[in-house]
Design a protein around this motif. Structure first.
Motif, PDB file in Angstrom:
ATOM      1  N   TYR A   3     -28.230  76.376  45.268  1.00 60.06           N
ATOM      2  CA  TYR A   3     -26.986  75.669  44.955  1.00 60.06           C
ATOM      3  C   TYR A   3     -25.831  76.665  44.943  1.00 60.06           C
ATOM      4  O   TYR A   3     -26.023  77.875  44.790  1.00 60.06           O
ATOM      5  N   ILE A   5     -21.426  76.926  43.632  1.00 64.98           N
ATOM      6  CA  ILE A   5     -20.337  76.318  42.864  1.00 64.98           C
ATOM      7  C   ILE A   5     -19.050  76.479  43.647  1.00 64.98           C
ATOM      8  O   ILE A   5     -18.734  77.558  44.140  1.00 64.98           O
ATOM      9  N   CYS A   9     -14.533  74.271  40.216  1.00 65.09           N
ATOM     10  CA  CYS A   9     -15.189  74.554  38.935  1.00 65.09           C
ATOM     11  C   CYS A   9     -14.178  74.591  37.797  1.00 65.09           C
ATOM     12  O   CYS A   9     -13.121  75.204  37.908  1.00 65.09           O
ATOM     13  N   SER A  14     -21.338  73.971  30.779  1.00 68.26           N
ATOM     14  CA  SER A  14     -22.521  73.181  30.441  1.00 68.26           C
ATOM     15  C   SER A  14     -23.693  73.566  31.331  1.00 68.26           C
ATOM     16  O   SER A  14     -24.848  73.565  30.897  1.00 68.26           O
ATOM     17  N   CYS A  15     -23.393  73.923  32.583  1.00 67.19           N
ATOM     18  CA  CYS A  15     -24.447  74.282  33.526  1.00 67.19           C
ATOM     19  C   CYS A  15     -25.187  75.541  33.096  1.00 67.19           C
ATOM     20  O   CYS A  15     -26.377  75.709  33.398  1.00 67.19           O
ATOM     21  N   CYS A  19     -29.412  75.726  32.993  1.00 72.68           N
ATOM     22  CA  CYS A  19     -30.068  76.443  34.086  1.00 72.68           C
ATOM     23  C   CYS A  19     -31.356  77.101  33.591  1.00 72.68           C
ATOM     24  O   CYS A  19     -31.321  77.952  32.692  1.00 72.68           O
ATOM     25  N   ILE A  24     -26.505  81.362  36.367  1.00 69.72           N
ATOM     26  CA  ILE A  24     -25.082  81.039  36.456  1.00 69.72           C
ATOM     27  C   ILE A  24     -24.283  81.982  35.558  1.00 69.72           C
ATOM     28  O   ILE A  24     -24.535  82.078  34.354  1.00 69.72           O
ATOM     29  N   CYS A  46     -31.808  81.225  41.983  1.00 73.77           N
ATOM     30  CA  CYS A  46     -31.715  79.763  41.941  1.00 73.77           C
ATOM     31  C   CYS A  46     -32.990  79.145  42.514  1.00 73.77           C
ATOM     32  O   CYS A  46     -33.478  79.546  43.576  1.00 73.77           O
ATOM     33  N   CYS A  52     -27.815  71.951  37.295  1.00 74.09           N
ATOM     34  CA  CYS A  52     -26.380  72.236  37.205  1.00 74.09           C
ATOM     35  C   CYS A  52     -25.568  71.083  37.793  1.00 74.09           C
ATOM     36  O   CYS A  52     -24.535  70.686  37.240  1.00 74.09           O
ATOM     37  N   ASP A  54     -26.460  67.962  38.012  1.00 73.02           N
ATOM     38  CA  ASP A  54     -26.587  66.766  37.175  1.00 73.02           C
ATOM     39  C   ASP A  54     -25.613  66.776  36.007  1.00 73.02           C
ATOM     40  O   ASP A  54     -25.128  65.718  35.588  1.00 73.02           O
ATOM     41  N   CYS A  56     -22.759  68.901  35.719  1.00 66.83           N
ATOM     42  CA  CYS A  56     -21.393  69.349  36.018  1.00 66.83           C
ATOM     43  C   CYS A  56     -20.412  68.178  35.915  1.00 66.83           C
ATOM     44  O   CYS A  56     -20.563  67.177  36.619  1.00 66.83           O
ATOM     45  N   ALA A  61     -20.922  71.774  41.428  1.00 68.09           N
ATOM     46  CA  ALA A  61     -22.190  72.385  41.820  1.00 68.09           C
ATOM     47  C   ALA A  61     -22.864  71.507  42.863  1.00 68.09           C
ATOM     48  O   ALA A  61     -23.129  70.328  42.620  1.00 68.09           O
TER      49      ALA A  61
END
Length: 415
Positions: A3, A5, A9, A14-15, A19, A24, A46, A52, A54, A56, A61
């Protein structure tokens, strides 16, 4: 497939918490958090789980094969100089866990429904059993996300849906169009009123960032204080807000389609074809992000002139006069030279920094009162920094109010 970003951003971070591989960065507390263009995903670690993406709130992301090549390259470049990976460290890493703090406040008033106030509310809901009353002078939540983020950045504004879920929580009493008055009956008050007043050069006829941004975002009661006229405008400032103003002045109607028809017609009919971006210091002091500059150059690169090391001394019908003696012919002057906080009744205030003096969010010499966001630390840092700032304030609040009981029974009360 890993993935990546994108430049959309918001640094909500939250990501970072979800993770499973600690891929991240920079995370809250690490150098560079809140000061760069975005967070970044390490392609070396990754595992393509999508956690992430889900969580963001702004859809930044994405799988690398669905991302712009420039975004994929930026993510990889961020980690290019990193130390070699230690497999043992990766195997032993665990995502952070939350601990419910006990003995905290029962009733908290949060003044201001911008990012800092909403993240403070969210943290109180996560960490305590407190009931939260949230007030704001406007109808909607979001503060500068709603009324400050440029309307041609709709992905960033998607975080508003997350904020709206917070105010629907059963322990939140949402009071829009309400000014904070008495503080009786609350164990603590969190002031998250922001710093939304523009600093000014002091010239008659200048249009400040606060005025222009509020107008093009449709903030209630906002109006355009000047008449727009081309063919050239000057924007004084070297931050992202200055670049937003320049970009929107030079955008075509299709890019402005998310604005109200009246705003779109005014901008499209302004006749402004060229913008001079004026920095009073050098390019090494520019506060804009690389992604913001790249976007401006993509939209209108051949119609933007970057000038540095020049200070305005006068503004007239002839244009903007500089300390060098030169006058830049222009029809409009916009100033985006920073924002400042204003005093809050009953609280101390530092006029030099534009903040309420505090210790990790606790207002100095005012037990029971706390601050979060720009009024706490000054007008700098975006959504992600305000989140970390609000978390620190709530941690201080709870640690100072352990053992509090109901009002009238000897509990700490706001003065």
């Amino acid at each position: 497939m890993t993935y990546a970003i994108s430049g959309e951003c918001c640094s909500d971070a939250s990501c970072v918490a979800v993770c499973p591989m600690n891929s991240i960065h920079p995370s809250p507390g690490e150098p560079g958090f809140g000061t760069g263009a975005s967070l970044f995903i390490d392609p070396r670690t990754c595992i393509d789980c999508g956690a992430c993406a889900d969580i963001c709130p702004v859809d930044a992301a994405k799988p690398a094969d669905e991302s712009a090549p420039a975004d994929v390259a930026r993510n990889a470049e961020y980690f290019a100089a990193s130390e070699p990976l230690d497999a043992l460290d990766l195997d032993s890493w665990r995502p952070p866990t939350y601990e419910l703090w006990g003995g905290g406040p029962r009733r908290v008033l949060v003044v201001g429904a911008g990012p800092a106030g909403l993240y403070a509310t969210r943290e109180l809901l996560l960490r305590t059993t407190a009931e939260v009353t949230l007030v704001d002078r406007f109808d909607g939540v979001g503060g500068l996300v709603r009324y400050g983020v440029a309307p041609d950045h709709p992905q960033t504004k998607q975080i508003l849906s997350s904020f709206e879920r917070i105010v629907r929580h059963e322990r939140v009493r949402w009071r829009p169009r309400t000014e904070a008055a008495g503080f009786e009956g609350y164990d603590a008050v969190v002031h998250a009123v922001g710093a939304y007043h523009s600093r000014r050069l002091g010239f008659a006829g200048e249009c400040t960032a606060a005025e222009f941004v509020a107008w093009y975002n449709g903030r209630p009661g906002a109006s355009l204080p000047v008449e727009l006229g081309g063919p050239r405008a000057v924007v004084v400032g070297n931050g992202n807000v200055a670049l937003d103003i320049a970009r929107l002045l030079l955008s075509d109607e299709d890019r402005l389609r998310s604005m109200s028809p009246a705003v779109r017609r005014t901008l499209a009919g302004s006749g402004i074809k060229e913008v001079v971006l004026l920095g009073r210091r050098g390019p090494e002091n520019a506060a804009y992000t690389q992604s913001a500059l790249q976007e401006l150059m993509t939209v209108a690169g051949d119609r933007v002139e970057l000038r540095y090391h020049a200070r305005p001394t006068a503004w007239s019908a002839d244009g903007l006069t500089l300390d060098t003696g030169e006058t830049i012919a222009a029809g409009n002057l916009f100033t985006a030279i920073g924002f400042e906080g204003r005093p809050i009744d009953g609280l101390p205030f530092d006029p030099e920094r534009g903040v309420v003096p505090n210790d990790r969010g606790a207002v100095v010499d005012r037990p029971g009162h706390y601050v979060a966001g720009w009024i706490k630390r000054g007008a700098r840092g975006g959504i992600g920094v305000n989140k970390a700032c609000a978390q620190e304030t709530v941690q201080t609040l709870v640690s100072r109010s352990r053992g509090a009981v109901s009002p009238g029974s000897g509990s700490p009360r706001c003065s």
